[in-house]
Design a protein around this motif. Structure first.
Motif, PDB file in Angstrom:
ATOM      1  N   GLU A 185     -54.204  11.132  21.066  1.00 34.68           N
ATOM      2  CA  GLU A 185     -55.665  10.212  22.637  1.00 34.68           C
ATOM      3  C   GLU A 185     -56.698  10.008  21.271  1.00 34.68           C
ATOM      4  O   GLU A 185     -57.667  11.467  20.735  1.00 34.68           O
ATOM      5  CB  GLU A 185     -55.665  10.359  23.551  1.00 34.68           C
ATOM      6  CG  GLU A 185     -56.853   9.774  24.473  1.00 34.68           C
ATOM      7  CD  GLU A 185     -57.150   8.288  24.147  1.00 34.68           C
ATOM      8  OE1 GLU A 185     -57.823   7.651  24.638  1.00 34.68           O
ATOM      9  OE2 GLU A 185     -55.770   7.866  24.172  1.00 34.68           O
ATOM     10  N   CYS A 186     -57.633   9.357  20.774  1.00 31.13           N
ATOM     11  CA  CYS A 186     -58.487   9.831  20.383  1.00 31.13           C
ATOM     12  C   CYS A 186     -59.797   8.898  20.884  1.00 31.13           C
ATOM     13  O   CYS A 186     -60.327   8.568  20.907  1.00 31.13           O
ATOM     14  CB  CYS A 186     -58.416   8.919  18.711  1.00 31.13           C
ATOM     15  SG  CYS A 186     -57.939   9.406  17.715  1.00 31.13           S
ATOM     16  N   ALA A 187     -60.454   9.669  21.771  1.00 28.60           N
ATOM     17  CA  ALA A 187     -61.435   9.526  23.056  1.00 28.60           C
ATOM     18  C   ALA A 187     -62.903   9.962  22.289  1.00 28.60           C
ATOM     19  O   ALA A 187     -62.827  11.232  21.335  1.00 28.60           O
ATOM     20  CB  ALA A 187     -61.098  10.743  24.010  1.00 28.60           C
ATOM     21  N   GLY A 188     -63.592   9.396  23.603  1.00 28.47           N
ATOM     22  CA  GLY A 188     -64.834  10.857  22.752  1.00 28.47           C
ATOM     23  C   GLY A 188     -65.725   9.436  23.598  1.00 28.47           C
ATOM     24  O   GLY A 188     -65.450   8.603  24.569  1.00 28.47           O
ATOM     25  N   PRO A 189     -67.280  10.489  23.714  1.00 26.19           N
ATOM     26  CA  PRO A 189     -68.429   9.880  25.017  1.00 26.19           C
ATOM     27  C   PRO A 189     -68.653   7.639  24.888  1.00 26.19           C
ATOM     28  O   PRO A 189     -68.724   7.829  26.403  1.00 26.19           O
ATOM     29  CB  PRO A 189     -69.697  10.362  24.545  1.00 26.19           C
ATOM     30  CG  PRO A 189     -69.343  11.477  23.608  1.00 26.19           C
ATOM     31  CD  PRO A 189     -67.920  11.205  23.520  1.00 26.19           C
ATOM     32  N   ASP A 190     -68.446   7.322  23.514  1.00 22.99           N
ATOM     33  CA  ASP A 190     -68.336   6.320  23.256  1.00 22.99           C
ATOM     34  C   ASP A 190     -67.789   5.210  23.414  1.00 22.99           C
ATOM     35  O   ASP A 190     -67.140   4.128  23.762  1.00 22.99           O
ATOM     36  CB  ASP A 190     -69.561   5.648  21.819  1.00 22.99           C
ATOM     37  CG  ASP A 190     -70.514   6.271  22.360  1.00 22.99           C
ATOM     38  OD1 ASP A 190     -71.875   6.798  23.079  1.00 22.99           O
ATOM     39  OD2 ASP A 190     -70.808   6.937  20.741  1.00 22.99           O
ATOM     40  N   ILE A 191     -66.079   5.719  23.794  1.00 23.63           N
ATOM     41  CA  ILE A 191     -65.203   5.064  23.506  1.00 23.63           C
ATOM     42  C   ILE A 191     -63.964   5.241  25.609  1.00 23.63           C
ATOM     43  O   ILE A 191     -64.292   4.032  25.739  1.00 23.63           O
ATOM     44  CB  ILE A 191     -63.769   5.732  22.797  1.00 23.63           C
ATOM     45  CG1 ILE A 191     -64.390   5.697  21.168  1.00 23.63           C
ATOM     46  CG2 ILE A 191     -62.705   5.219  22.958  1.00 23.63           C
ATOM     47  CD1 ILE A 191     -63.993   6.155  20.582  1.00 23.63           C
ATOM     48  N   SER A 192     -64.213   6.519  26.060  1.00 17.21           N
ATOM     49  CA  SER A 192     -63.697   6.297  27.036  1.00 17.21           C
ATOM     50  C   SER A 192     -64.562   7.199  27.587  1.00 17.21           C
ATOM     51  O   SER A 192     -65.767   6.999  28.457  1.00 17.21           O
ATOM     52  CB  SER A 192     -62.426   6.808  26.901  1.00 17.21           C
ATOM     53  OG  SER A 192     -61.526   8.540  25.929  1.00 17.21           O
ATOM     54  N   SER A 193     -64.308   8.433  28.565  1.00 15.69           N
ATOM     55  CA  SER A 193     -64.333   9.116  29.465  1.00 15.69           C
ATOM     56  C   SER A 193     -64.293  10.411  29.493  1.00 15.69           C
ATOM     57  O   SER A 193     -63.246  11.003  29.431  1.00 15.69           O
ATOM     58  CB  SER A 193     -65.442   8.463  30.488  1.00 15.69           C
ATOM     59  OG  SER A 193     -64.189   8.201  31.670  1.00 15.69           O
TER      60      SER A 193
END
Length: 495
Positions: A185-193
């Motif tokens: 899972e490539c998450a991030g502050p600009d992508i998900s939370s």
């Protein structure tokens, strides 16, 4: 194959195995083919799940198709994904006025196929007023860059928690049904939370989730690294990938979000902290900054320490042989998506529209990356492309540019063992089926097995288990997943 407590303990002739394990529970697979389960090395689970449960725009063949889909959608929040104006006769997306008319006051967020720009309704802009003053703002067209991040954040906040979790479950169940036992899972502050990633990491019963947080700032969750979609640049379709020379069809060279010095500082801090670092990089200007950043970091921490962390790069679409050789010497993982080439490569694809023939046919050189010693890990970037590992292997082999493809065996390894190595599991057995390895495998109805001999002759055998012949399913067919098992636990079984 004999399995005890989730580990393969024996592999060989059936009669010998039954004699060695007389009290074992026996599962007769009736001639099905068993292989290591797949790893999808780049996903966005919630967004991909919303594509399964929400508004799927990948089938839209015109601007009017998209507007009709919005008109038919229900609810105060319409979340959709997958439009691609380069395949439409109008060759343009709808205006905001056209979208507002179809939306009838609803909050609408419709991400482009590359998820680096989006069509939004005025009602959503009202929830994210900062977008109007941000880079990438358009008063009437798709939003990109920082403006896109503002409206995407507001749209995410409008999704009820129950709907978000249902989308995650739907995606993970779908991935398991495709023979996938692990996703990155490539998450991030600009992508998900943070909450989105926490829910996903806590999910039990499906594929293993390896979490990445695309930020230079740490997060209080058990992530594998500060990597994944930490953006050095954007995407070619949205014209935000950073280029050395302008796009062929627009007066822009894209967007560079991180400098070489910032890239180097992140690599140094991750290396010293024992974390895996990494970046999203697509354009040639972005790749130049990344290579310079690695060189600077190596001068600070030393090549052995840098290489030991297995830092990773996502996409790696525009790269020279010299750059690949340097990154290979730094132990870099290339997390790549072969279906990108299938969808947008070739002499008349989106890449050529955006970059011209010379640059547009030189993308995704998988053979060059493998030859330079980079670890290849295949993935989908779902929802950008579908979770279909066999199609991904086929695309990696049958690249649209001659000489850029890899062998079926190399592609299969990159979609299995390569995915575990990309996540830092490099014990030599995970992602294989041999005694001592985790019992993580998939069972397939596969038809014929196919082996290419050293003189390039193709030989075929049936999957009769008595044949004992190693091979892969023919790339002319698509096997059907019957069962997916993660460390001895069944996570999918076809009825």
């Amino acid at each position: 194959m004999a399995i005890t407590d989730g580990t393969v303990v024996w592999l060989g002739q059936d009669s010998v195995g039954r004699a060695l394990h007389p009290d074992a529970e026996v599962v007769d697979l009736a001639g099905a083919w068993v292989a290591p389960a797949f790893v999808d090395a780049h996903v966005h689970a919630t967004s991909a799940g919303l594509l399964l449960t929400g508004l799927d725009l990948t089938g839209c063949r015109s601007l009017s198709d998209l507007l009709d889909a919005v008109r038919a959608a229900d609810g105060p929040l319409i979340w959709g994904h997958g439009w691609d104006e380069t395949r439409w006769p109008e060759n343009r997306p709808p205006t905001r006025a056209e979208l507002d008319e179809a939306a009838r006051g609803a909050v609408v967020y419709l991400s482009r196929i590359d998820v680096h720009s989006a069509l939004v309704s005025s009602a959503l802009v009202d929830l994210a007023p900062a977008a109007r003053d941000a880079d990438g703002w358009s008063p009437d067209g798709p939003l990109s860059r920082a403006a896109h991040h503002h409206v995407r954040g507001a749209a995410k906040d409008a999704i009820p928690v129950a709907r978000r979790r249902a989308a995650q479950e739907a995606f993970l169940s779908h991935a398991a049904s495709r023979g996938v036992a692990c996703v990155h899972e490539c998450a991030g502050p600009d992508i998900s939370s943070r909450d989105d990633l926490a829910d996903l990491l806590a999910f039990d019963g499906g594929p293993e989730v390896v979490g990445y947080w695309g930020s230079r700032d740490p997060i209080d969750l058990p992530v594998r690294g500060l990597a994944g979609d930490l953006f050095v640049d954007g995407a070619l379709g949205s014209r935000t990938a950073a280029l050395c020379s302008p796009y062929e069809d627009a007066d822009t060279s894209g967007a560079l979000y991180l400098t070489a010095d910032e890239i180097a500082a992140h690599l140094v801090s991750c290396t010293e902290a024992g974390l895996q670092g990494g970046f999203h990089v697509i354009g040639d200007a972005a790749m130049a900054a990344v290579v310079q950043g690695f060189e600077t970091a190596a001068a600070v921490v030393g090549v052995p320490a840098l290489a030991a962390r297995r830092h990773r790069l996502e996409h790696v679409e525009m790269i020279t042989a010299e750059q690949a050789a340097k990154l290979g010497s730094f132990g870099v993982v290339a997390s790549v998506q072969p279906l990108f080439d299938r969808e947008w490569g070739g002499p008349s694809g989106m890449y050529v529209q955006r970059l011209g023939a010379e640059r547009g046919t030189a993308l995704n050189p998988f053979s060059q990356l493998a030859g330079a010693g980079l670890v290849l890990a295949l993935g989908s970037d779902a929802p950008v492309t579908v979770v279909d590992p066999w199609a991904s292997i086929r695309a990696a082999v049958h690249h649209r540019t001659d000489g850029f493809g890899i062998s079926p065996r190399a592609a299969f390894n990159a979609h299995t063992r390569g995915g575990w190595r990309a996540a830092g599991v490099d014990d030599g057995i995970t992602g294989t089926l041999q005694p001592g390895a985790p019992a993580t495998y998939a069972v397939w109805e596969a038809g014929e097995l196919e082996v290419t001999t050293p003189d390039s002759r193709v030989q075929r055998w049936s999957t009769d288990p008595r044949s004992g012949v190693p091979g892969l399913p023919s790339l002319d067919s698509t096997p059907t997943c019957l069962r997916t098992v993660l460390r001895g636990r069944t996570i999918f079984e076809r009825e």
